[in-house]
Scaffold this motif. Structure first.
Motif, PDB file in Angstrom:
ATOM      1  N   SER B  40     -15.883 -15.472  38.816  1.00 38.77           N
ATOM      2  CA  SER B  40     -15.875 -16.922  39.003  1.00 38.77           C
ATOM      3  C   SER B  40     -16.271 -17.658  37.725  1.00 38.77           C
ATOM      4  CB  SER B  40     -16.813 -17.309  40.150  1.00 38.77           C
ATOM      5  OG  SER B  40     -18.099 -16.780  39.898  1.00 38.77           O
ATOM      6  N   GLN B  48      -9.305 -20.009  32.440  1.00 42.12           N
ATOM      7  CA  GLN B  48      -9.778 -20.373  33.774  1.00 42.12           C
ATOM      8  C   GLN B  48     -10.301 -19.119  34.490  1.00 42.12           C
ATOM      9  OE1 GLN B  48      -6.440 -21.338  36.322  1.00 42.12           O
ATOM     10  NE2 GLN B  48      -7.519 -23.051  37.265  1.00 42.12           N
ATOM     11  N   PRO B  49     -11.405 -19.244  35.261  1.00 38.36           N
ATOM     12  CA  PRO B  49     -11.856 -18.084  36.039  1.00 38.36           C
ATOM     13  C   PRO B  49     -10.718 -17.604  36.932  1.00 38.36           C
ATOM     14  CG  PRO B  49     -13.458 -19.880  36.150  1.00 38.36           C
ATOM     15  CD  PRO B  49     -12.258 -20.426  35.438  1.00 38.36           C
ATOM     16  N   SER B  51     -10.672 -16.431  39.899  1.00 37.04           N
ATOM     17  CA  SER B  51     -10.723 -16.884  41.295  1.00 37.04           C
ATOM     18  C   SER B  51     -10.109 -18.271  41.449  1.00 37.04           C
ATOM     19  CB  SER B  51     -12.166 -16.874  41.802  1.00 37.04           C
ATOM     20  OG  SER B  51     -12.977 -17.669  40.953  1.00 37.04           O
ATOM     21  N   GLU B  52     -10.327 -19.122  40.472  1.00 38.20           N
ATOM     22  CA  GLU B  52      -9.731 -20.468  40.518  1.00 38.20           C
ATOM     23  C   GLU B  52      -8.215 -20.384  40.408  1.00 38.20           C
ATOM     24  OE1 GLU B  52     -11.101 -23.320  37.614  1.00 38.20           O
ATOM     25  OE2 GLU B  52     -13.199 -22.986  38.188  1.00 38.20           O
ATOM     26  N   TRP B  53      -7.762 -19.582  39.438  1.00 40.41           N
ATOM     27  CA  TRP B  53      -6.308 -19.436  39.269  1.00 40.41           C
ATOM     28  C   TRP B  53      -5.680 -18.912  40.546  1.00 40.41           C
ATOM     29  CZ3 TRP B  53      -2.678 -15.585  39.629  1.00 40.41           C
ATOM     30  CH2 TRP B  53      -1.406 -15.891  39.115  1.00 40.41           C
ATOM     31  N   HIS B  54      -6.340 -17.920  41.128  1.00 41.92           N
ATOM     32  CA  HIS B  54      -5.799 -17.284  42.329  1.00 41.92           C
ATOM     33  C   HIS B  54      -5.735 -18.277  43.488  1.00 41.92           C
ATOM     34  CE1 HIS B  54      -4.643 -13.926  44.823  1.00 41.92           C
ATOM     35  NE2 HIS B  54      -5.623 -14.187  45.678  1.00 41.92           N
ATOM     36  N   ALA B  55      -6.767 -19.099  43.606  1.00 41.94           N
ATOM     37  CA  ALA B  55      -6.791 -20.085  44.694  1.00 41.94           C
ATOM     38  C   ALA B  55      -5.604 -21.041  44.582  1.00 41.94           C
ATOM     39  CB  ALA B  55      -8.105 -20.859  44.662  1.00 41.94           C
ATOM     40  N   ALA B  56      -5.200 -21.322  43.354  1.00 40.05           N
ATOM     41  CA  ALA B  56      -4.085 -22.243  43.129  1.00 40.05           C
ATOM     42  C   ALA B  56      -2.731 -21.519  43.171  1.00 40.05           C
ATOM     43  CB  ALA B  56      -4.259 -22.951  41.788  1.00 40.05           C
TER      44      ALA B  56
END
Lengths: 226, 226
Positions: B40, B48-49, B51-56
């Motif tokens: 994270s 970008q972390p 987890s953030e990329w994955h969430a998007a």
């Protein structure tokens, strides 16, 4: 400017002719002028016999490496990379000291077969070895990433819309070389950094050799699009 | 086409997003999905972390190297060069056999300081090592000579007027990769030859790194003017 071009192969002849053509006082340097003049057969590369070239270019004297370098203000190493340090040793440290030494050679080693490999490579470069061996010379690596014809007449390909690199530790020497490149028609001259950046320029040669093979011509060059 | 992109760094994410964007069914492969998702904080590169990329980008599943490769028709190695062979071993020879394996990585070694050097180099290449380690895969080296953003959107620089290379032993695999490159917008795709020609493309990286330094941007690329 009084310029000595060391090396009588295609690159040396082409550079000498072009630098003379833009008004410089050029001499060619070779190990043994009588032996070089005696070469009346075609070169291994298929180039014109030296004696023929010389007869057509009598305004460019042929001298020993040492005599050529002694009188010069700027020296160009256009010998084969594998013989560059030996040729420059014959030119003599004292004859190179304080002078701009333009190294256009590639350290290609075909001894293990084709395609040739680079030696030195990666953690070292021929440019650095020359600067290390002649610490009082002001070494600038340039022009090694293109064919001899394009070195001296870049405009004949795409109106000169391609790039050439300079690497060296001496900013003043790079300025001298940049002006010389501009006089030959180069429009995009990129200062890659100190002499260690010659590694980058020299390591482009394996791609150049492959491109020569697949394009079937030496009339191409790298452009850094930005 | 079902595509597995191995590696979750900037290159892997960028390729995965773009290949998904042009209609492919893309999965990302990583060593340990839970560990990758747990990241994270910002990456060492400032990216970008994950987890953030994955969430998007929830349409792009994250799987183990082996699960990702198993289902794929084409596999992209976008891991760091130094870890590429280990990652591909985890993906598994059987999961790579018969498939097009696109290698975009660079074998940069920073262990001796900066700038990084190449390992392997000159008489060998990472592309060849991968082909040698996975003889049943159809390895194509490509895209390693430019920044990730330009890999997937070449048109954003000079309208795409620059070059990309492909190297590989399998003509059919090079055709598949060439079509993929065209779909991404590449207009000048040069077939350098068999997988040994990856040496040439990989050895352009030291010049790329110097150019990054002196140009102050990664928004540049090589064009072969001819």
């Amino acid at each position: 400017m009084k310029i000595a071009v060391l090396g009588t192969g295609t690159v040396g002849r082409t550079l000498a002719g072009a630098l003379s053509g833009i008004g410089h006082d050029v001499v060619l340097g070779t190990r043994d002028p009588q032996a070089t003049l005696g070469r009346s057969g075609p070169a291994a590369t298929g180039a014109q016999p030296f004696s023929e070239w010389h007869a057509a270019n009598q305004h460019i004297p042929l001298e020993t490496f040492a005599d050529a370098a002694d009188e010069a203000e700027l020296v160009v190493n256009a010998t084969k990379g594998a013989g560059a340090l030996a040729a420059l040793s014959l030119a003599g440290s004292a004859n190179l000291a304080g002078k701009v030494l333009v190294d256009v050679s590639n350290a290609l080693d075909s001894s293990q077969g084709m395609p040739p490999v680079l030696n030195p490579v990666n953690t070292d470069s021929l440019g650095e070895r020359i600067q290390g061996a002649f610490p009082d010379a002001r070494v600038v690596k340039t022009l090694n990433t293109m064919n001899a014809g394009l070195m001296v007449d870049p405009g004949r390909l795409a109106g000169g819309d391609h790039s050439v690199f300079v690497s060296g530790d001496d900013a003043g020497a790079k300025t001298v070389v940049t002006e010389l490149l501009e006089a030959l028609g180069h429009r995009d001259i990129i200062d890659l950094g100190d002499i260690t950046s010659a590694r980058g320029a020299e390591m482009m040669m394996p791609a150049w050799l492959r491109l020569w093979g697949v394009l079937g011509t030496v009339e191409f060059n790298f452009k850094i699009v930005r």
